[in-house]
Design a protein around this motif. Structure first.
Motif, PDB file in Angstrom:
ATOM      1  N   VAL A 143     -11.192   0.223   1.625  1.00 53.13           N
ATOM      2  CA  VAL A 143      -9.845   0.436   1.077  1.00 53.13           C
ATOM      3  C   VAL A 143      -9.901   1.422  -0.083  1.00 53.13           C
ATOM      4  CG1 VAL A 143      -7.802  -0.645   0.076  1.00 53.13           C
ATOM      5  CG2 VAL A 143      -9.159  -1.899   1.757  1.00 53.13           C
TER       6      VAL A 143
ATOM      7  N   LEU B  21     -10.103   4.947   1.092  1.00 52.15           N
ATOM      8  CA  LEU B  21      -8.823   5.450   1.595  1.00 52.15           C
ATOM      9  C   LEU B  21      -7.870   5.777   0.453  1.00 52.15           C
ATOM     10  CD1 LEU B  21      -8.039   3.217   4.714  1.00 52.15           C
ATOM     11  CD2 LEU B  21      -8.909   5.551   4.660  1.00 52.15           C
ATOM     12  N   LEU B  22      -7.870   4.937  -0.585  1.00 57.53           N
ATOM     13  CA  LEU B  22      -6.977   5.183  -1.715  1.00 57.53           C
ATOM     14  C   LEU B  22      -7.362   6.437  -2.479  1.00 57.53           C
ATOM     15  CD1 LEU B  22      -6.539   1.556  -3.126  1.00 57.53           C
ATOM     16  CD2 LEU B  22      -4.877   2.873  -1.794  1.00 57.53           C
TER      17      LEU B  22
ATOM     18  N   THR C  18      -0.034   5.654   8.442  1.00 56.54           N
ATOM     19  CA  THR C  18      -0.447   4.942   7.234  1.00 56.54           C
ATOM     20  C   THR C  18      -1.949   4.665   7.298  1.00 56.54           C
ATOM     21  OG1 THR C  18       1.716   3.882   7.017  1.00 56.54           O
ATOM     22  CG2 THR C  18      -0.135   2.817   5.897  1.00 56.54           C
ATOM     23  N   PRO C  19      -2.710   4.950   6.236  1.00 58.57           N
ATOM     24  CA  PRO C  19      -4.153   4.681   6.248  1.00 58.57           C
ATOM     25  C   PRO C  19      -4.452   3.206   6.533  1.00 58.57           C
ATOM     26  CG  PRO C  19      -3.579   6.094   4.411  1.00 58.57           C
ATOM     27  CD  PRO C  19      -2.283   5.627   4.995  1.00 58.57           C
ATOM     28  N   CYS C  20      -5.376   2.958   7.431  1.00 55.79           N
ATOM     29  CA  CYS C  20      -5.652   1.604   7.901  1.00 55.79           C
ATOM     30  C   CYS C  20      -7.113   1.221   7.723  1.00 55.79           C
ATOM     31  CB  CYS C  20      -5.322   1.484   9.393  1.00 55.79           C
ATOM     32  SG  CYS C  20      -3.606   1.788   9.828  1.00 55.79           S
TER      33      CYS C  20
ATOM     34  N   HIS D 166      -9.055   6.712   9.556  1.00 54.64           N
ATOM     35  CA  HIS D 166      -8.938   5.282   9.317  1.00 54.64           C
ATOM     36  C   HIS D 166     -10.335   4.655   9.250  1.00 54.64           C
ATOM     37  CE1 HIS D 166      -4.654   5.649  10.061  1.00 54.64           C
ATOM     38  NE2 HIS D 166      -4.884   6.177  11.250  1.00 54.64           N
TER      39      HIS D 166
ATOM     40  N   SER E 169       0.295   2.599   0.837  1.00 55.78           N
ATOM     41  CA  SER E 169      -0.821   3.539   0.662  1.00 55.78           C
ATOM     42  C   SER E 169      -1.964   3.208   1.599  1.00 55.78           C
ATOM     43  CB  SER E 169      -1.316   3.492  -0.786  1.00 55.78           C
ATOM     44  OG  SER E 169      -0.269   3.773  -1.689  1.00 55.78           O
ATOM     45  N   ALA E 170      -2.055   1.932   1.999  1.00 59.53           N
ATOM     46  CA  ALA E 170      -3.082   1.482   2.943  1.00 59.53           C
ATOM     47  C   ALA E 170      -2.696   0.098   3.421  1.00 59.53           C
ATOM     48  CB  ALA E 170      -4.468   1.453   2.297  1.00 59.53           C
TER      49      ALA E 170
ATOM     50  N   ARG F 181       0.047   2.583  -6.083  1.00 55.77           N
ATOM     51  CA  ARG F 181      -0.831   2.525  -4.909  1.00 55.77           C
ATOM     52  C   ARG F 181      -0.632   1.158  -4.278  1.00 55.77           C
ATOM     53  NH1 ARG F 181      -6.596   5.211  -5.913  1.00 55.77           N
ATOM     54  NH2 ARG F 181      -7.053   3.332  -7.109  1.00 55.77           N
TER      55      ARG F 181
ATOM     56  N   VAL G  22      -1.124  -1.531  -1.477  1.00 58.95           N
ATOM     57  CA  VAL G  22      -1.964  -1.971  -0.364  1.00 58.95           C
ATOM     58  C   VAL G  22      -1.298  -3.183   0.281  1.00 58.95           C
ATOM     59  CG1 VAL G  22      -4.215  -2.822   0.357  1.00 58.95           C
ATOM     60  CG2 VAL G  22      -4.050  -1.132  -1.484  1.00 58.95           C
TER      61      VAL G  22
ATOM     62  N   THR H 208      -5.376  11.717   2.953  1.00 63.75           N
ATOM     63  CA  THR H 208      -4.608  10.924   3.901  1.00 63.75           C
ATOM     64  C   THR H 208      -5.178  11.117   5.299  1.00 63.75           C
ATOM     65  OG1 THR H 208      -2.626  11.178   2.570  1.00 63.75           O
ATOM     66  CG2 THR H 208      -2.308  10.538   4.865  1.00 63.75           C
TER      67      THR H 208
END
Length: 347
Positions: free
Chosen positions: A329, A332-333, A286-288, A307, A268-269, A190, A192, A337
């Motif tokens: 965060v 999101l993880l 991409t997750p933000c 997001h 992953s973020a 994962r 970040v 997605t």
């Protein structure tokens, strides 16, 4: 029909305007689209499938011309640009920037129809002197991406899907994979990405806050952390990857645009302020987690569903606490997605 798009800078703003080119190409497939952009940001547009031509300009250097030689070179560049634009015989020019300088370039295209925002929606109200049709974005167009898209409606174009197209370079992808392997970061990790930089000091989250976040992500979320950096940001990045976080955060190598995009595709973020890498990541899907102080998250947040955009209560970045950022965060993880607008890669 020949259409000129004028969006000069910055990287994040150019990314936000990408759906305009896609919407015009879908609605007017026979139209020839030209984008006028600052030289530094032109790489974002490389290989865009909707564009027939990219015209780079260098207004940053033009404004710095002081010596007789520099003034002469700038004058020559402006004359050459004007001739090039006039020779293209544009039918329409769309000013997405809303500044006086973008208005001057829009007028220089010689297009009889020049579309821009109304004065209330321009960054510099005098921009309206250079346009012939002015658009007030509808109230529902709160994000800047949707505001830009309102400018194509006078041409009968509407975006059925919001599409981004960003370049891909295989060699850059390979270099990033090799770096990640060498740093012990595996594809299943994962990952970040933290981006501590921003174009303005008041948009930067404190380095101490980033350091604390890096430690918590490693200790509590089991994440690997990669710290990216741009010009004049290396010292800050190194401060995050200090002795106290040794083994928990990795310092990224210098990256060009293609390598940065490769990093963001593998993340992953990402955690970043309102700056180019955040908006590139959102365009890629991409997750933000966006951190906002003086700028408005509603207008400039990472575009797409899923997001997180955290707004400081008093518009200062120091007031954004570490706990809500960490929680965002972690969500999101652990969650699905995000579902961003459609993102494509130009090759």
């Amino acid at each position: 029909m020949n259409v000129a798009l004028v969006k000069l800078s910055s990287i994040g703003d150019v990314v936000h305007a990408l759906p305009v080119a896609a919407a015009l190409h879908a609605a007017l497939p026979q139209a020839r689209l030209t984008w006028i952009v600052e030289r530094r940001e032109a790489a974002v547009l490389r290989g865009h499938p909707a564009l027939h031509e990219i015209v780079p300009v260098d207004t940053r250097n033009w404004r710095r011309a002081r010596t007789p030689l520099a003034v002469a070179e700038t004058t020559g560049a402006l004359v050459a640009l004007s001739r090039h634009l006039r020779a293209a015989r544009f039918d329409v020019a769309i000013d997405l920037q809303g500044l006086v300088k973008s208005g001057v370039i829009t007028a220089a295209t010689g297009a009889p129809l020049r579309i821009g925002f109304t004065a209330a929606h321009c960054r510099e109200g005098l921009n309206v002197l250079f346009t012939t049709q002015r658009v007030a974005p509808p109230p529902a167009a709160r994000h800047v991406v949707d505001r830009y898209l309102s400018l194509v409606e006078p041409l009968g174009a509407r975006a059925r899907a919001v599409e981004f197209s960003l370049p891909t370079e295989r060699a850059a992808e390979t270099r990033v994979d090799e770096f990640l392997r060498g740093a012990g970061l595996k594809p299943r990790d994962r990952l970040v990405v933290l981006n501590p930089g921003a174009g303005r000091p008041d948009k930067r989250w404190p380095i101490e806050s980033f350091r604390g976040l890096a430690q918590r992500l490693a200790d509590e979320a089991g994440a690997s952390v990669l710290v990216i950096w741009g010009p004049n940001e290396l010292a800050d990045a190194r401060a995050i990857v200090g002795s106290e976080t040794a083994g928990r955060a990795v310092l990224a190598p210098p990256t060009n645009l293609d390598e940065l995009l490769a990093v963001l595709r593998r993340a992953s973020a990402i955690v970043a302020a309102d700056t180019g890498p955040l908006h590139l990541a959102a365009a890629l899907g991409t997750p933000c987690v966006g951190l906002y102080g003086p700028t408005a998250a509603e207008r400039n947040g990472p575009y797409g569903r899923g997001h997180r955009a955290l707004q400081s209560p008093d518009r200062t970045m120091a007031s954004l606490g570490g706990d809500p950022v960490f929680r965002a965060v972690a969500e999101l993880l652990d969650g699905p997605t995000p579902e961003p607008a459609r993102s494509e890669s130009a090759r």
